[in-house]
Motif scaffolding. Structure first.
Motif, mmCIF file in Angstrom:
data_model
loop_
_atom_site.group_PDB
_atom_site.id
_atom_site.type_symbol
_atom_site.label_atom_id
_atom_site.label_comp_id
_atom_site.label_asym_id
_atom_site.label_seq_id
_atom_site.Cartn_x
_atom_site.Cartn_y
_atom_site.Cartn_z
ATOM 1 N N LYS A 161 0.815 -1.227 0.000
ATOM 2 C CA LYS A 161 0.000 0.000 0.000
ATOM 3 C C LYS A 161 0.845 1.272 0.000
ATOM 4 O O LYS A 161 0.510 2.272 0.637
ATOM 5 N N THR A 162 1.961 1.256 -0.746
ATOM 6 C CA THR A 162 2.813 2.442 -0.780
ATOM 7 C C THR A 162 2.121 3.627 -1.454
ATOM 8 O O THR A 162 2.523 4.773 -1.241
ATOM 9 N N ASP A 163 1.092 3.347 -2.249
ATOM 10 C CA ASP A 163 0.344 4.438 -2.873
ATOM 11 C C ASP A 163 -0.474 5.226 -1.852
ATOM 12 O O ASP A 163 -0.885 6.361 -2.121
ATOM 13 N N SER A 166 3.102 8.606 2.117
ATOM 14 C CA SER A 166 4.088 9.534 1.558
ATOM 15 C C SER A 166 5.440 8.837 1.442
ATOM 16 O O SER A 166 5.649 7.760 2.020
ATOM 17 N N ARG A 167 6.357 9.461 0.732
ATOM 18 C CA ARG A 167 7.701 8.895 0.609
ATOM 19 C C ARG A 167 8.363 8.762 1.967
ATOM 20 O O ARG A 167 9.070 7.788 2.236
ATOM 21 N N SER A 190 3.171 -1.328 -4.480
ATOM 22 C CA SER A 190 1.776 -0.881 -4.532
ATOM 23 C C SER A 190 1.037 -1.768 -5.518
ATOM 24 O O SER A 190 1.236 -1.652 -6.730
ATOM 25 N N ALA A 193 -1.437 0.372 -7.702
ATOM 26 C CA ALA A 193 -0.813 1.154 -8.776
ATOM 27 C C ALA A 193 0.101 0.311 -9.653
ATOM 28 O O ALA A 193 0.628 0.801 -10.663
ATOM 29 N N LYS A 195 3.039 -0.824 -8.889
ATOM 30 C CA LYS A 195 4.443 -0.447 -8.719
ATOM 31 C C LYS A 195 5.235 -1.573 -8.057
ATOM 32 O O LYS A 195 4.892 -2.023 -6.967
#
Length: 337
Positions: A161-163, A166-167, A190, A193, A195
């Motif tokens: 769930k990196t989407d 934030s960075r 993600s 997304a 990714k």
């Protein structure tokens, strides 16, 4: 867990010398030539984690189609499902497991038992932690129970769930995960997304043992169609019922009735499905005013079932009482747990 097939018997079938069957030795030899490269890899990767960390969504993204239901509701996954990823040089079998949690019912204990059984012989353990949530007691419990510490089985951490983060959050989570356990790899992904999903697939594929393929090239899951039908209905119910009955609901296909041979053209396959609740008062919650909620559930589930079966269906849903099924061993056995 990769299977190892024996070498072809020299001399052809039944010990007949090559060249002794009318000069067809070349054709006979071709029958035994493997269609995969010598360095082909195949094996199993168990995807584990606490509830609602995105395990099923990640597996669906890696397989390339939906083989496990998803929901924002905790403890959505109640089955051990396998999704199969095919690549020219490897075959990866992803084992989707229920979220590991502190059980409050016999069902909860059996779900935890399913997880331990599912990864008893896997080749890699994939531990999922969401990027948008701090490391919590559920994550530490998995480490403390030594579920990641299996001899000769590497553990890879996936920050999911990196989407949704934030960075800075992702970077902090990667550091927190590295301090949680000595993982051989940590990768942020993600699934929503897309990714680094393929990077994860390739990483896991490289960790599989040398082995011929374990499943046919056209198979992407070993789930029984009736189980998947029940899961599609339960997924629809979870979304429509919101927080009202997430744990008290069980779904099971009663029967599939194909059209009679002399039935008119266009007659649909009948799919009879039972939705079980624990208390009589819960039946009305699912049925809704004049059956409105049950109709919604059917409308949401039907397209997925028709896509699965490849034909139009008549979906017949019934709500039935199975008192305290989460705590009753006989009821759990009847429902397949």
């Amino acid at each position: 867990m990769g299977a190892v097939f024996g070498d072809p018997v020299e001399g052809g079938v039944g010990g007949v010398d090559e060249g002794s069957v009318g000069g067809v030795d070349g054709a006979a030899h071709g029958l035994f030539s493997p269609s995969w490269p010598q360095d082909f890899r195949a094996g199993f990767a168990a995807v584990i984690g606490r509830p609602n960390v995105g395990k099923s969504t990640l597996i669906n993204a890696m397989v390339g189609r939906k083989i496990a239901i998803t929901s924002a509701r905790p403890e959505t996954t109640r089955r051990v499902a396998r999704g199969i990823v095919h690549r020219p040089n490897f075959q990866l079998v992803l084992v989707d497991t229920p979220g590991i949690h502190r059980p409050r019912t016999l069902l909860g204990q059996r779900l935890n038992d399913m997880v331990e059984e599912a990864y008893a012989d896997v080749d890699v353990i994939v531990f999922c932690v969401p990027a948008d949530q701090s490391i919590g007691p559920g994550d530490r419990r998995i480490v403390e129970k030594q579920l990641l510490s299996r001899p000769r089985t590497p553990a890879i951490a996936v920050v999911t769930k990196t989407d949704a983060a934030s960075r800075e959050q992702v970077a902090q989570q990667l550091l927190a995960v590295s301090e949680l356990y000595d993982f051989v790899e940590i990768i942020p992904v993600s699934a929503a997304a897309g990714k680094q999903v393929q990077d994860l697939v390739d990483l896991l594929g490289s960790r599989m043992p040398l082995s011929p393929p374990l499943y046919p090239a056209d198979q992407d899951t070993d789930e029984d169609p009736e189980v998947m039908i029940a899961e599609y209905v339960r997924e629809a119910a979870l979304e429509i019922l919101n927080q009202e009955l997430p744990h008290s609901l069980a779904v099971q296909v009663e029967e599939l009735v194909p059209p009679a041979p002399n039935a008119p053209k266009g007659t649909k396959l009948k799919v009879h499905v039972n939705l079980f609740v624990e208390r009589d008062s819960q039946k009305g919650i699912i049925i809704g005013h004049r059956g409105s909620r049950l109709k919604q559930i059917g409308s949401a589930a039907r397209p997925q079932i028709e896509a699965l079966l490849g034909q139009r269906i008549f979906l017949d849903l019934h709500v039935r009482l199975l008192k305290d099924w989460q705590r009753d061993p006989k009821h759990l056995g009847r429902l397949g747990f």
